[in-house]
Design a protein around this motif. Structure first.
Motif, short mmCIF file in Angstrom:
data_model
loop_
_atom_site.label_atom_id
_atom_site.label_comp_id
_atom_site.label_asym_id
_atom_site.label_seq_id
_atom_site.Cartn_x
_atom_site.Cartn_y
_atom_site.Cartn_z
N TYR A 289 -30.73 -13.34 -14.05
CA TYR A 289 -31.21 -12.71 -15.08
C TYR A 289 -30.43 -11.64 -15.42
O TYR A 289 -29.34 -11.15 -14.71
N ILE A 290 -30.62 -11.08 -17.00
CA ILE A 290 -29.80 -9.96 -17.20
C ILE A 290 -30.50 -8.78 -17.07
O ILE A 290 -31.65 -8.54 -17.40
N PRO A 291 -29.76 -7.90 -16.00
CA PRO A 291 -30.58 -6.47 -15.74
C PRO A 291 -30.33 -5.71 -16.91
O PRO A 291 -29.72 -5.69 -17.89
N SER A 292 -31.47 -4.65 -16.94
CA SER A 292 -31.43 -3.69 -18.02
C SER A 292 -31.14 -2.50 -17.24
O SER A 292 -31.11 -2.22 -15.96
N PRO A 293 -30.37 -1.38 -17.92
CA PRO A 293 -29.72 -0.22 -17.45
C PRO A 293 -31.12 0.65 -16.98
O PRO A 293 -32.25 0.44 -17.93
N SER A 294 -30.95 1.38 -15.87
CA SER A 294 -31.86 2.24 -15.52
C SER A 294 -32.24 3.24 -16.52
O SER A 294 -33.47 3.90 -16.58
N THR A 295 -31.43 3.81 -17.37
CA THR A 295 -31.63 4.83 -18.40
C THR A 295 -30.47 4.34 -19.57
O THR A 295 -29.70 3.93 -19.44
N GLY A 296 -30.94 5.04 -20.79
CA GLY A 296 -30.19 4.87 -21.78
C GLY A 296 -29.67 6.00 -22.08
O GLY A 296 -28.94 6.10 -23.29
N VAL A 297 -29.54 7.13 -21.33
CA VAL A 297 -28.82 8.24 -21.68
C VAL A 297 -28.00 8.75 -20.55
O VAL A 297 -28.59 8.84 -19.36
N LEU A 298 -26.97 9.31 -20.51
CA LEU A 298 -26.12 10.15 -19.39
C LEU A 298 -25.93 11.58 -19.87
O LEU A 298 -25.61 11.57 -21.06
N HIS A 299 -25.97 12.21 -19.04
CA HIS A 299 -26.03 13.81 -19.37
C HIS A 299 -24.63 14.19 -18.87
O HIS A 299 -23.88 14.07 -17.55
N LEU A 300 -23.53 14.78 -19.86
CA LEU A 300 -22.45 15.36 -19.45
C LEU A 300 -22.88 16.96 -19.66
O LEU A 300 -22.41 17.47 -20.59
#
Length: 338
Positions: A5-16
């Protein structure tokens, strides 16, 4: 048991640090840059100037983003103005929600303004940008993957999309409609590029082909989606929109081919001449246009000599015997009498 299957990202945002880096926004930005880059290459190949596509995109992109958001908020108003909803969320574009129909419609208004300022035809600019827009959509759909949204019905296919539990979604495996549409858009871009080279499409027909081809794919992809949507006569609103826009695009394509066949010979006017150059060019053109009369005037003799000159031109040359021997001292009048 599903083996793949195609996994989905655990989050759609990363914090810099304090700065959020949102996958949805990055997909939109990358798509815009690719569209402008490809559109610029195609515009130059059509005889336009480098940088014109980007200059007009400065108008088209903001209008398109506003139009896309307006269409989404209006057609899905219950997500923002229903009971228990916060209307401020309507402005959170980074959370997803751009309607391509509104983006193209209002983006065209911005492009029209930019084209008017540059003095170039909007259809020619749209033709150059058409495949780039399709590619931009292909990138933009991956923003839906980051947000885990706009997926299809449940499936156990090897390319199923795995969705995690979250607000307004149930964990499971679903059709990756974002991927279907992304691949379809790439196919549309390839079709437009091929047809444009093969048939030399002009006067907005390459753009009309893009619109018609995209709509034909959007219909069957829309049928697979399970997200909440308004229905008209039992059919999703976006399906009706795709059908209507498809018909309009085909009608435009046919009428344009009959009324204005071929491709534009000039898509962008030449740059303005330097100060004073226009007067010099006008003088040079006037002089060139009067070359024959001017040449006759330049050869004209003073008054009283022109008649003789014409007679000499018609008469045979006098024999050299008429020339006086060296040393003869007759005056000029006497010479004329002899």
């Amino acid at each position: 048991m599903t083996l793949a299957y195609i996994p989905s990202p655990s989050t759609g945002v990363l914090h810099l640090g304090p700065i959020p880096l949102r996958g949805y926004a990055f997909c939109i930005i990358i798509g815009v840059f690719v569209a402008v880059w490809l559109g610029n290459k195609r515009w130059i190949a059509r005889g336009g100037k480098p940088g014109t596509v980007a200059d007009i995109a400065v108008w088209a992109v903001p209008f398109g983003l506003v139009g896309g958001r307006l269409y989404h908020v209006i057609t899905d108003y219950q997500l923002y103005f229903g009971e228990g909803r916060d209307w401020v969320d309507a402005f959170k574009i980074w959370e997803g929600g751009l309607g391509i129909w509104g983006a193209i419609a209002l983006g065209a208004v911005g492009a029209w303004i930019g084209c008017r300022l540059r003095g170039i035809p909007l259809p020619a600019w749209a033709d150059a940008l058409a495949p780039g827009i399709a590619i931009a959509q292909a990138f933009g759909r991956w923003g839906n993957w980051f947000n885990q949204e706009l997926y299809g019905r449940p499936t156990d296919l090897p390319w199923a999309l795995k969705i995690s539990e979250g607000p307004n979604r149930v964990a499971g495996l679903y059709h990756p409609t974002f991927l279907y549409e992304s691949l379809w858009c790439l196919g549309v871009a390839a079709l437009v590029i091929w047809a444009d080279r093969r048939f030399r499409l002009g006067h907005g027909r390459a753009f009309a082909l893009y619109v018609a081809a995209y709509c034909s794919g959007r219909v069957w992809i829309e049928y697979m989606r399970v997200d909440e949507a308004h229905h008209v006569l039992g059919v999703r609103l976006n399906v009706w929109t795709a059908i209507v826009v498809f018909v309009l695009a085909v009608v435009y394509f046919v009428l344009s081919a009959k009324l204005r066949p071929g491709r534009e010979e000039v898509v962008e006017p030449e740059s303005e001449p330097a100060a004073g150059a226009g007067d010099e060019a006008a003088g040079a053109q006037a002089g060139a246009g009067e070359a024959k009369p001017g040449a006759a005037a330049a050869d004209a003799k003073p008054e009283g000599a022109s008649e003789g000159a014409s007679e000499d031109a018609e008469a045979p040359a006098k024999p050299e015997a008429d020339a006086k021997p060296v040393g003869l001292t007759k005056s000029a009048p006497e010479a004329d009498k002899s």
